[in-house]
Design a protein around this motif. Structure first.
Motif, PDB file in Angstrom:
ATOM      1  N   GLN A 125     -35.709  36.360  18.589  1.00  0.00           N
ATOM      2  CA  GLN A 125     -36.695  35.306  18.780  1.00  0.00           C
ATOM      3  C   GLN A 125     -36.015  33.963  19.053  1.00  0.00           C
ATOM      4  O   GLN A 125     -36.442  33.204  19.937  1.00  0.00           O
ATOM      5  N   ASP A 126     -34.952  33.656  18.316  1.00  0.00           N
ATOM      6  CA  ASP A 126     -34.238  32.392  18.533  1.00  0.00           C
ATOM      7  C   ASP A 126     -33.722  32.292  19.966  1.00  0.00           C
ATOM      8  O   ASP A 126     -33.864  31.255  20.622  1.00  0.00           O
ATOM      9  N   ILE A 127     -33.105  33.355  20.452  1.00  0.00           N
ATOM     10  CA  ILE A 127     -32.501  33.309  21.777  1.00  0.00           C
ATOM     11  C   ILE A 127     -33.569  33.305  22.861  1.00  0.00           C
ATOM     12  O   ILE A 127     -33.458  32.595  23.870  1.00  0.00           O
ATOM     13  N   THR A 128     -34.626  34.051  22.671  1.00  0.00           N
ATOM     14  CA  THR A 128     -35.729  34.035  23.638  1.00  0.00           C
ATOM     15  C   THR A 128     -36.328  32.641  23.755  1.00  0.00           C
ATOM     16  O   THR A 128     -36.591  32.135  24.856  1.00  0.00           O
ATOM     17  N   THR A 129     -36.521  31.994  22.613  1.00  0.00           N
ATOM     18  CA  THR A 129     -37.125  30.657  22.596  1.00  0.00           C
ATOM     19  C   THR A 129     -36.215  29.614  23.223  1.00  0.00           C
ATOM     20  O   THR A 129     -36.644  28.801  24.044  1.00  0.00           O
ATOM     21  N   VAL A 130     -34.934  29.608  22.845  1.00  0.00           N
ATOM     22  CA  VAL A 130     -34.032  28.577  23.344  1.00  0.00           C
ATOM     23  C   VAL A 130     -33.794  28.749  24.843  1.00  0.00           C
ATOM     24  O   VAL A 130     -33.697  27.752  25.578  1.00  0.00           O
ATOM     25  N   PHE A 131     -33.746  29.954  25.327  1.00  0.00           N
ATOM     26  CA  PHE A 131     -33.562  30.180  26.762  1.00  0.00           C
ATOM     27  C   PHE A 131     -34.769  29.666  27.539  1.00  0.00           C
ATOM     28  O   PHE A 131     -34.632  28.984  28.557  1.00  0.00           O
ATOM     29  N   ARG A 132     -35.957  29.954  27.053  1.00  0.00           N
ATOM     30  CA  ARG A 132     -37.173  29.460  27.709  1.00  0.00           C
ATOM     31  C   ARG A 132     -37.189  27.935  27.748  1.00  0.00           C
ATOM     32  O   ARG A 132     -37.493  27.332  28.790  1.00  0.00           O
ATOM     33  N   ASP A 133     -36.813  27.292  26.646  1.00  0.00           N
ATOM     34  CA  ASP A 133     -36.849  25.834  26.587  1.00  0.00           C
ATOM     35  C   ASP A 133     -35.788  25.196  27.483  1.00  0.00           C
ATOM     36  O   ASP A 133     -36.041  24.182  28.143  1.00  0.00           O
ATOM     37  N   LEU A 134     -34.586  25.766  27.501  1.00  0.00           N
ATOM     38  CA  LEU A 134     -33.511  25.188  28.307  1.00  0.00           C
ATOM     39  C   LEU A 134     -33.835  25.227  29.795  1.00  0.00           C
ATOM     40  O   LEU A 134     -33.426  24.331  30.542  1.00  0.00           O
ATOM     41  N   LYS A 135     -34.555  26.230  30.224  1.00  0.00           N
ATOM     42  CA  LYS A 135     -34.896  26.339  31.643  1.00  0.00           C
ATOM     43  C   LYS A 135     -35.816  25.211  32.103  1.00  0.00           C
ATOM     44  O   LYS A 135     -35.832  24.869  33.292  1.00  0.00           O
ATOM     45  N   THR A 136     -36.561  24.634  31.188  1.00  0.00           N
ATOM     46  CA  THR A 136     -37.422  23.506  31.554  1.00  0.00           C
ATOM     47  C   THR A 136     -36.806  22.162  31.172  1.00  0.00           C
ATOM     48  O   THR A 136     -37.230  21.122  31.666  1.00  0.00           O
ATOM     49  N   PHE A 137     -35.806  22.180  30.286  1.00  0.00           N
ATOM     50  CA  PHE A 137     -35.202  20.930  29.816  1.00  0.00           C
ATOM     51  C   PHE A 137     -34.243  20.346  30.852  1.00  0.00           C
ATOM     52  O   PHE A 137     -34.346  19.162  31.208  1.00  0.00           O
ATOM     53  N   TRP A 138     -33.304  21.149  31.344  1.00  0.00           N
ATOM     54  CA  TRP A 138     -32.309  20.655  32.284  1.00  0.00           C
ATOM     55  C   TRP A 138     -32.770  20.838  33.734  1.00  0.00           C
ATOM     56  O   TRP A 138     -33.604  21.685  34.030  1.00  0.00           O
ATOM     57  N   ASP A 139     -32.166  20.060  34.628  1.00  0.00           N
ATOM     58  CA  ASP A 139     -32.603  20.045  36.034  1.00  0.00           C
ATOM     59  C   ASP A 139     -31.838  21.050  36.902  1.00  0.00           C
ATOM     60  O   ASP A 139     -31.450  20.738  38.032  1.00  0.00           O
ATOM     61  N   ILE A 140     -31.596  22.244  36.396  1.00  0.00           N
ATOM     62  CA  ILE A 140     -31.070  23.326  37.219  1.00  0.00           C
ATOM     63  C   ILE A 140     -32.044  24.492  37.135  1.00  0.00           C
ATOM     64  O   ILE A 140     -32.864  24.560  36.208  1.00  0.00           O
ATOM     65  N   ASP A 141     -31.981  25.391  38.104  1.00  0.00           N
ATOM     66  CA  ASP A 141     -32.841  26.565  38.097  1.00  0.00           C
ATOM     67  C   ASP A 141     -32.174  27.658  37.267  1.00  0.00           C
ATOM     68  O   ASP A 141     -31.201  28.272  37.700  1.00  0.00           O
ATOM     69  N   GLY A 142     -32.700  27.876  36.089  1.00  0.00           N
ATOM     70  CA  GLY A 142     -32.130  28.890  35.211  1.00  0.00           C
ATOM     71  C   GLY A 142     -32.789  30.248  35.330  1.00  0.00           C
ATOM     72  O   GLY A 142     -32.440  31.174  34.594  1.00  0.00           O
ATOM     73  N   SER A 143     -33.716  30.389  36.279  1.00  0.00           N
ATOM     74  CA  SER A 143     -34.493  31.628  36.367  1.00  0.00           C
ATOM     75  C   SER A 143     -33.652  32.826  36.792  1.00  0.00           C
ATOM     76  O   SER A 143     -34.053  33.973  36.573  1.00  0.00           O
TER      77      SER A 143
END
Length: 369
Positions: A125-143
């Motif tokens: 759950q921790d890793i799923t949540t932090v990955f989802r948040d980082l993809k919207t936090f920083w200005d790179i495409d993390g998809s």
């Protein structure tokens, strides 16, 4: 922490230097017989595989960074914990453990799979949540980043070991399968916790994608999270923040990949130290920012310890990540940038943040002895 190139270099040194050919006693145990099977293979051919990928060995560069200028002790709690886990290993055990660790890494990079993180899935759950948040936090495409666990289940799977070894050696199944089966026998011993020892997955790293490997395809951008390193931090009381802190650091490396931030005038250990400390700062900024993980001071003090305890004193090694004190200073700098911002809802562009970091780097790595 490490890339595929570093992993391949590691397997060459672990196998060629770490595991010697030993005589099999007259009353050989199954493990002795297995070692005879494994050591009959020409493990130096791993060099050939590395060469086909254009991988050269890391070299020690000499004391580019003068150790006498710095306070440094690598005897941090998590490193001490890991040392205790392997204290009763023989030299042969250590050689096979090094090999096992590198096979675990290669399997995870070449065939990333799985969505459960932690020995018992406790960090999923921790890793799923932090990955989802980082993809919207920083200005790179993390998809396009593939996130997968780094665990040692391969070491008890003859088919998976055969798959990796066939790629490494280019040999047919009838040659490789007995070696893979022998390795399973070796790793399924008590000193290796029957293939589940945390040493095998005491790692986490970001891998830049794009490399095409025959029989595999194109390696994707990846973040691999080791069950062993998460278990280590849980053992020293930092399980609450370890997964998010380590993951945020590895995501910082993907920012560096996308923004060409590995390029600098620095070389050798100083170059690696810069990129690692910058990734620490990227992670800290996200973890404390009002639009990021919004960790409060008590938890900040906890995640600071994650980076502090992963510092090292390998001043002459190309893989030098920075001393514990330097990593702590980089984390605190990232926290202060987020905490002192006039516009708490504004996230700095990645290139702006990196430029601020580079201007501050001389202060972060200044001699402190």
């Amino acid at each position: 922490m490490r890339t595929l190139k570093q992993a391949l270099r590691g397997i060459v040194f672990a196998v060629v230097l770490g595991v010697g050919v030993t005589a099999v006693p007259a009353h050989a145990t199954p493990a002795d017989q297995a070692r005879q099977t494994v050591e009959a293979l020409d493990w130096a051919r791993v060099d050939d595989f590395a060469a086909r990928l254009g991988v050269d060995h890391d070299e020690l560069t000499g004391d580019v960074i003068n150790p006498d200028d710095y306070q440094c002790s690598a005897a941090t709690p998590v490193r001490t914990w890991l040392a205790g886990q392997v204290a009763d290993w023989t030299s042969v055990d250590r050689g096979y453990a090094n090999l096992g660790q590198q096979l675990v890494v290669l399997d995870a990079v070449l065939f990333p799979a799985g969505t459960s993180f932690g020995l018992n899935g406790e960090y999923t759950q921790d890793i799923t949540t932090v990955f989802r948040d980082l993809k919207t936090f920083w200005d790179i495409d993390g998809s396009t980043i593939k996130v997968a666990p780094l665990n040692s289940t391969i070491l008890l799977s003859q088919p998976r070991l055969s798959r990796v070894l066939q790629l490494l050696f280019g040999l047919p199944p009838q040659t490789i399968d007995p070696v893979a089966a022998a390795l399973v026998t070796i790793y399924d011993q008590p000193q290796f916790d029957h293939g589940r020892h945390p040493f095998f997955s005491f790692n986490a790293f970001a891998q830049q994608g794009g490399l095409e490997i025959p029989g595999v395809g194109v390696i994707p951008d990846e973040i691999l999270m080791g069950d062993g390193v998460l278990a280590g931090f849980a053992a020293v009381g930092l399980g609450d923040v370890s997964a998010k802190a380590i993951f945020a650091h590895e995501y910082g490396h993907h920012i560096q990949f996308r923004r060409n931030l590995f390029e600098s005038d620095l070389t050798g250990p100083e170059a690696t130290r810069r990129t690692e400390l910058m990734a620490d700062a990227f992670g800290s900024y996200y973890l404390t920012h009002a639009r990021g993980a919004t960790m409060q001071w008590k938890r900040v003090q906890q995640f600071e310890q994650i980076f502090f305890q992963l510092g090292d004193c390998g001043f002459a090694a190309v893989s030098h990540h920075g001393t514990p004190s330097q990593r702590l200073r980089a984390v605190e700098w990232g926290y202060n940038v987020a905490d002192s911002a006039h516009k708490q809802g504004h996230v700095l562009p990645t290139l702006t943040f990196a430029d601020l970091f580079d201007r501050t780097l001389p202060e972060l790595v200044a001699p402190d002895a």
